[in-house]
Design a protein around this motif. Sequence first.
Motif, short mmCIF file in Angstrom:
data_model
loop_
_atom_site.label_atom_id
_atom_site.label_comp_id
_atom_site.label_asym_id
_atom_site.label_seq_id
_atom_site.Cartn_x
_atom_site.Cartn_y
_atom_site.Cartn_z
N ALA A 79 0.82 -1.21 0.00
CA ALA A 79 0.00 0.00 0.00
C ALA A 79 0.85 1.26 0.00
CB ALA A 79 -0.94 -0.01 1.20
N ALA A 80 2.05 1.17 0.56
CA ALA A 80 2.93 2.35 0.62
C ALA A 80 3.33 2.85 -0.76
CB ALA A 80 4.17 2.01 1.44
N HIS A 81 3.29 1.96 -1.74
CA HIS A 81 3.71 2.34 -3.09
C HIS A 81 2.54 2.41 -4.06
CE1 HIS A 81 7.90 1.86 -1.89
NE2 HIS A 81 7.56 0.72 -1.33
N ARG A 82 1.32 2.18 -3.56
CA ARG A 82 0.15 2.18 -4.43
C ARG A 82 -0.94 3.05 -3.83
NH1 ARG A 82 0.31 -0.70 -9.48
NH2 ARG A 82 2.05 -2.16 -9.31
N PRO A 83 -1.09 4.28 -4.27
CA PRO A 83 -2.09 5.17 -3.69
C PRO A 83 -3.53 4.69 -3.88
CG PRO A 83 -1.10 6.15 -5.66
CD PRO A 83 -0.28 4.96 -5.32
N ASN A 84 -3.76 3.77 -4.82
CA ASN A 84 -5.12 3.26 -5.02
C ASN A 84 -5.44 2.04 -4.17
OD1 ASN A 84 -3.35 1.61 -6.51
ND2 ASN A 84 -4.94 1.04 -7.98
N LEU A 85 -4.49 1.63 -3.29
CA LEU A 85 -4.67 0.45 -2.45
C LEU A 85 -4.85 0.85 -0.99
CD1 LEU A 85 -4.59 -2.61 -1.83
CD2 LEU A 85 -2.08 -2.47 -1.86
N SER A 86 -5.95 0.39 -0.37
CA SER A 86 -6.18 0.64 1.05
C SER A 86 -6.33 -0.70 1.77
CB SER A 86 -7.44 1.49 1.26
OG SER A 86 -8.60 0.79 0.85
N ILE A 87 -5.82 -0.75 2.99
CA ILE A 87 -5.82 -1.97 3.80
C ILE A 87 -6.59 -1.70 5.09
CG2 ILE A 87 -4.42 -3.76 4.88
CD1 ILE A 87 -3.94 -3.49 1.86
N GLU A 88 -7.52 -2.60 5.45
CA GLU A 88 -8.26 -2.49 6.70
C GLU A 88 -8.15 -3.82 7.45
OE1 GLU A 88 -12.28 -0.88 5.97
OE2 GLU A 88 -11.47 -0.31 4.01
N LEU A 89 -7.73 -3.75 8.69
CA LEU A 89 -7.55 -4.94 9.51
C LEU A 89 -8.61 -4.94 10.61
CD1 LEU A 89 -3.66 -4.81 9.83
CD2 LEU A 89 -5.04 -5.96 8.07
N LEU A 90 -9.46 -5.97 10.62
CA LEU A 90 -10.56 -6.06 11.57
C LEU A 90 -10.39 -7.29 12.46
CD1 LEU A 90 -13.65 -5.44 9.24
CD2 LEU A 90 -12.43 -3.75 10.63
N THR A 91 -10.82 -7.17 13.71
CA THR A 91 -10.91 -8.33 14.59
C THR A 91 -12.37 -8.75 14.68
OG1 THR A 91 -11.21 -7.00 16.58
CG2 THR A 91 -8.94 -7.52 15.93
N ALA A 92 -12.59 -9.94 15.21
CA ALA A 92 -13.96 -10.45 15.32
C ALA A 92 -14.84 -9.51 16.12
CB ALA A 92 -13.93 -11.84 15.97
N ALA A 93 -14.29 -8.87 17.14
CA ALA A 93 -15.06 -7.97 17.98
C ALA A 93 -15.49 -6.71 17.23
CB ALA A 93 -14.26 -7.59 19.22
N GLU A 94 -14.76 -6.37 16.17
CA GLU A 94 -15.04 -5.15 15.41
C GLU A 94 -15.91 -5.38 14.19
OE1 GLU A 94 -10.74 -2.96 16.27
OE2 GLU A 94 -10.95 -4.38 14.61
N LEU A 95 -16.21 -6.64 13.88
CA LEU A 95 -16.84 -6.97 12.61
C LEU A 95 -18.23 -6.33 12.45
CD1 LEU A 95 -16.86 -8.47 9.93
CD2 LEU A 95 -17.76 -10.48 11.14
N THR A 96 -19.09 -6.49 13.44
CA THR A 96 -20.47 -6.02 13.31
C THR A 96 -20.51 -4.52 13.02
OG1 THR A 96 -21.28 -7.75 14.79
CG2 THR A 96 -22.71 -5.84 14.45
N ALA A 97 -19.74 -3.74 13.79
CA ALA A 97 -19.73 -2.29 13.59
C ALA A 97 -19.16 -1.93 12.22
CB ALA A 97 -18.93 -1.62 14.69
N ALA A 98 -18.12 -2.65 11.80
CA ALA A 98 -17.50 -2.36 10.51
C ALA A 98 -18.44 -2.67 9.35
CB ALA A 98 -16.20 -3.15 10.36
#
Length: 311
Positions: A244-263
Motif C-alpha cells: 500500500a505504501a507504493h500504491r495510492p489506489n490500495l487501502s488496507i483495513e484490519l478487523l478483529t472479530a469484535a469489530e466486525l459487526t460495527a465495521a
Amino acid sequence: MPELRVGERQWSVAAGSNLLDALNQNGMHVPYSCRAGSCHACLVQCIKGEVSDRRPDALSAEQRQQGWRLACQCEVVDDLHVAVFDPLRDGLPATVEAADWLSASVLRLRLQPERPLRYQAGQHLVLWAGSVARPYSLASLPQEDRFLEFHLDCRLPGEFSDAARLLKIGDPIRLGELRGGALHYDPDWQTQPLWLLAAGTGLAPLFGVLREALRQDHQGPIRVIHLAHDASEHYLAKPLAALAAHRPNLSIELLTAAELTAALAQLRLVSRQTLALLCGHPDSVDAFARRLYLAGLPRNQLLADVFVPRG
C-alpha cells in the motif's frame, strides 16, 4: 449385492453404499476432508463399472473421462473396480523449501515442485503429507515466485496440520490435483473498484489475486479487508502495508472479530461497478456477502470461495 474391487481385493457391499465409507471400512484408507465434494481429497478412479454420482459437476470433463470420481459423492450401485489415488504414483513430488510461522497459528509452507506447475492466482492444490491429504489455496504468484506458498491455519488440531507442524526443510511432500475456484483476476476489471474481503487464512488466495492485480497495474481503487480472531493474527499486515505504501489506489483495513459487526454496518459502496472477492470460513463469507448485497452490490459482481470445515 454389488462387488467392489481394489487391486487384488474384492468384497460385497450393500447397494447404495457410500463409496468412501465402503472403501475406508475395508481398510483402503482413502483420505477425506469436507465430504461435500469441495476438497477433492477423496479422488478415486473407476476402472470398470460406474457409480451414482451426486456431484458430476465437481470434476472436469477430462477427469471424468479418465474415470476419476469423488468417493464421498458416489454410491455403489453395481459391480465396481476402482483404483485409489496413490500420492506416490499419481502425485507430483515436491520438497519443503521453508516452513515458518507467520503468527501463533498460521504456518507458511513454501514448496519446490519437481517440475514447474502452471497455475493462476486464486487456485488451490491438494497437499499430501504421507497418507494425509488436505486442500490449500496458493498464496504465491507464478510470474514472481519460484516456489509454491501456502498458509496453513493450525489454530485447531487436524491430521494434516499436525503433520505439517513436523515438516522440515528438505522433507518430501506430494501435490495432488490443482483446482480453480471462483477467485481470479480478470484484466477486463482494470478500471473497476476491487474489494478483497478475507477471513483468517482466506487471505492467502486473495493475496495472490491482489499481487496479480498490481502486476497488471490495476487502475481502479483496491480495498483489502482482513478479518482475524484478534490483532495478533493479522499475519500479512506488514507485507500488505508495504504494498500500500507504493500504491495510492490500495487501502488496507484490519478487523478483529469484535469489530466486525460495527465495521459491516458502516460498509458503503462507492460504485455500482464494484467487484468483490470473498474467501474464508462460510460464516464470515456469508456475513460479508449479506452486507454487500444490502449495500446494493449486484450478485453477479461477487465471487466467493469458502474454506469448508472438516466433516
